[in-house]
Design an enzyme around this catalytic site. Structure first.
Site, PDB file in Angstrom:
ATOM      1  CB  CYS A 269      -1.058   0.052   1.199  1.00  0.00           C
ATOM      2  SG  CYS A 269      -2.301   1.440   0.950  1.00  0.00           S
TER       3      CYS A 269
ATOM      4  CG  ASP B 221      -5.965   2.309   7.580  1.00  0.00           C
ATOM      5  OD1 ASP B 221      -5.180   1.637   6.848  1.00  0.00           O
ATOM      6  OD2 ASP B 221      -6.314   3.311   7.192  1.00  0.00           O
TER       7      ASP B 221
ATOM      8  CG  ASN C 120      -2.005  -1.250   6.551  1.00  0.00           C
ATOM      9  OD1 ASN C 120      -2.059   0.044   6.531  1.00  0.00           O
ATOM     10  ND2 ASN C 120      -0.965  -1.919   5.676  1.00  0.00           N
TER      11      ASN C 120
HETATM   12  C1  RUB Z   1      -4.167   3.303   3.306  1.00  0.00           C
HETATM   13  C2  RUB Z   1      -3.645   2.435   4.035  1.00  0.00           C
HETATM   14  C3  RUB Z   1      -2.159   2.895   4.779  1.00  0.00           C
HETATM   15  C4  RUB Z   1      -2.377   3.214   6.088  1.00  0.00           C
HETATM   16  C5  RUB Z   1      -1.430   3.977   6.786  1.00  0.00           C
HETATM   17  O1  RUB Z   1      -5.354   2.899   2.662  1.00  0.00           O
HETATM   18  O2  RUB Z   1      -3.877   1.330   4.086  1.00  0.00           O
HETATM   19  O3  RUB Z   1      -1.287   1.672   4.832  1.00  0.00           O
HETATM   20  O4  RUB Z   1      -3.712   4.208   6.023  1.00  0.00           O
HETATM   21  O5  RUB Z   1      -1.153   5.320   5.907  1.00  0.00           O
HETATM   22  P1  RUB Z   1      -6.538   3.705   1.647  1.00  0.00           P
HETATM   23  P2  RUB Z   1      -0.205   6.306   6.753  1.00  0.00           P
HETATM   24  O6  RUB Z   1      -5.558   4.024   0.550  1.00  0.00           O
HETATM   25  O7  RUB Z   1      -7.533   2.962   1.487  1.00  0.00           O
HETATM   26  O8  RUB Z   1      -6.624   5.198   2.590  1.00  0.00           O
HETATM   27  O9  RUB Z   1       0.804   5.851   6.952  1.00  0.00           O
HETATM   28  O10 RUB Z   1      -0.259   7.266   5.431  1.00  0.00           O
HETATM   29  O11 RUB Z   1      -0.963   6.990   7.688  1.00  0.00           O
END
Ligand code: RUB
Length: 320
Positions: A125, A194, A204
């Protein structure tokens, strides 16, 4: 930006990633507090609670969102005048945004220490904070290489490889199903979160649990980079994190799906990785084993159990 605009952008994923979503919500609440005309505290509070409800209802999984809203709204109850309430919201929103950015920088420093010179890292991701760890390791002179997954169906992997490319980091781009084929080329997995539950499970992007399971089988360590505001206080009282299921059209075009009358497309956006597949969670307070998640919730989020039953602004309708 207005609350409605911010909410739309979070829903459509123009604003995405748990940290960015939280900061955008704090900004929207700040702007709302500055624009609400209500002269009395009760009316002001009502308007702010409506705004908070709209923001929290946008996406159900990232706990950073209700945690940010809770933090920003915390002084509304005690304020005696609308003016006092307004300045409380503005001050706390700015404090949240600043400390959230600071947290990412601190985690980058802590996380980079766990990356060795010569390591190959796999990430899944697009996590701002996981990438910050990788970029910091590179910046400090370590020779590293990355495997980045595609991340069907929304292809967040494209954002990841652009960022890594811009940082000058040697990167391999693979489809999600190729993780097991390459896991023996990988020294370390780093992902974001998340939500982190009280028992150390990490929610996540869908596929993270497969990556972590594959890594555990291959004896490759898994590090989760997560600010403390991604830890989920309500899991202390046994609540589960809701997994968002997004529209089927993200997976299969509607014009194809409509002819496949026996086929149902399922599109969960996140999954749960149990604590046993996670070696370390790196927070801005330091790195902890996942089993210590409770300490973060108790010591650093400062939630009082009574609040679970009284703070209606945080409820997204799924929690009751
Ligand atoms: C995003 C996702 C990220 C976490 C952490 O999912 O799973 O790994 O949100 O991100 P989506 P961060 O694209 O569906 O929002 O470290 O940027 O907070």
């Amino acid at each position: 930006m207005s609350v409605r605009e911010t909410a739309e952008k979070i829903k459509s994923m123009e604003i995405r990633g748990a940290g960015r979503i939280a900061r955008a919500a704090a900004e929207a609440l700040r702007d709302q507090a500055l624009s609400v005309k209500a002269p009395y505290q009760a009316a002001f509070r009502q308007e702010m609670e409506n705004a908070a409800g709209i923001l929290v209802a946008t996406r159900p999984t990232a706990v950073s969102l209700p945690n940010a809203v809770h933090f920003v709204m915390a002084e509304l109850t005690g304020a005696k005048t609308a003016e006092e309430a307004r300045s409380g919201v503005v001050r706390r929103a700015e404090q949240f945004i600043q400390s959230s950015q600071h947290a990412v920088e601190k985690i980058a420093g802590f996380g980079a220490r766990h990356i060795r010179d010569g390591d190959t890292i796999l990430t899944h991701c697009n996590s701002e904070v996981a990438l910050a760890c990788i970029i910091e390791a590179h910046r400090s002179g370590k020779e590293i290489e990355v495997f980045a997954t595609e991340v069907r169906p929304r292809n967040q992997g494209l954002i990841t490889i652009r960022t890594l490319n811009d940082a000058g980091i040697k990167t391999n781009f693979i489809v999600d199903s190729a993780v097991r084929s390459f896991i023996h080329d990988v020294d370390l997995v780093i992902v974001g979160a998340d939500a982190v539950t009280v028992n150390g499970a990490v929610v996540n992007k869908i596929g993270t649990s497969q990556v972590a399971h594959t890594a555990a089988e291959a004896r490759v360590n898994v590090i989760v980079a997560a600010e403390t505001y991604k830890f989920a206080p309500r899991t202390i009282v046994g609540e589960l994190i809701e997994i968002e299921e997004r529209p089927p059209g993200e997976v299969l075009a509607d014009e194809i799906a409509k002819n496949l009358t026996h086929v149902t497309v399922r599109n969960p956006a996140f999954d749960v990785t149990p604590a046993e597949y996670i070696d370390l969670i790196v927070t801005e307070q330091g790195a902890i084993p996942p089993q210590m998640a409770y300490v973060i919730i108790r010591e650093y989020l400062g939630w009082d159990i009574g609040e679970f039953h009284s703070s209606s602004a945080l409820h997204n309708g799924q929690d009751e």
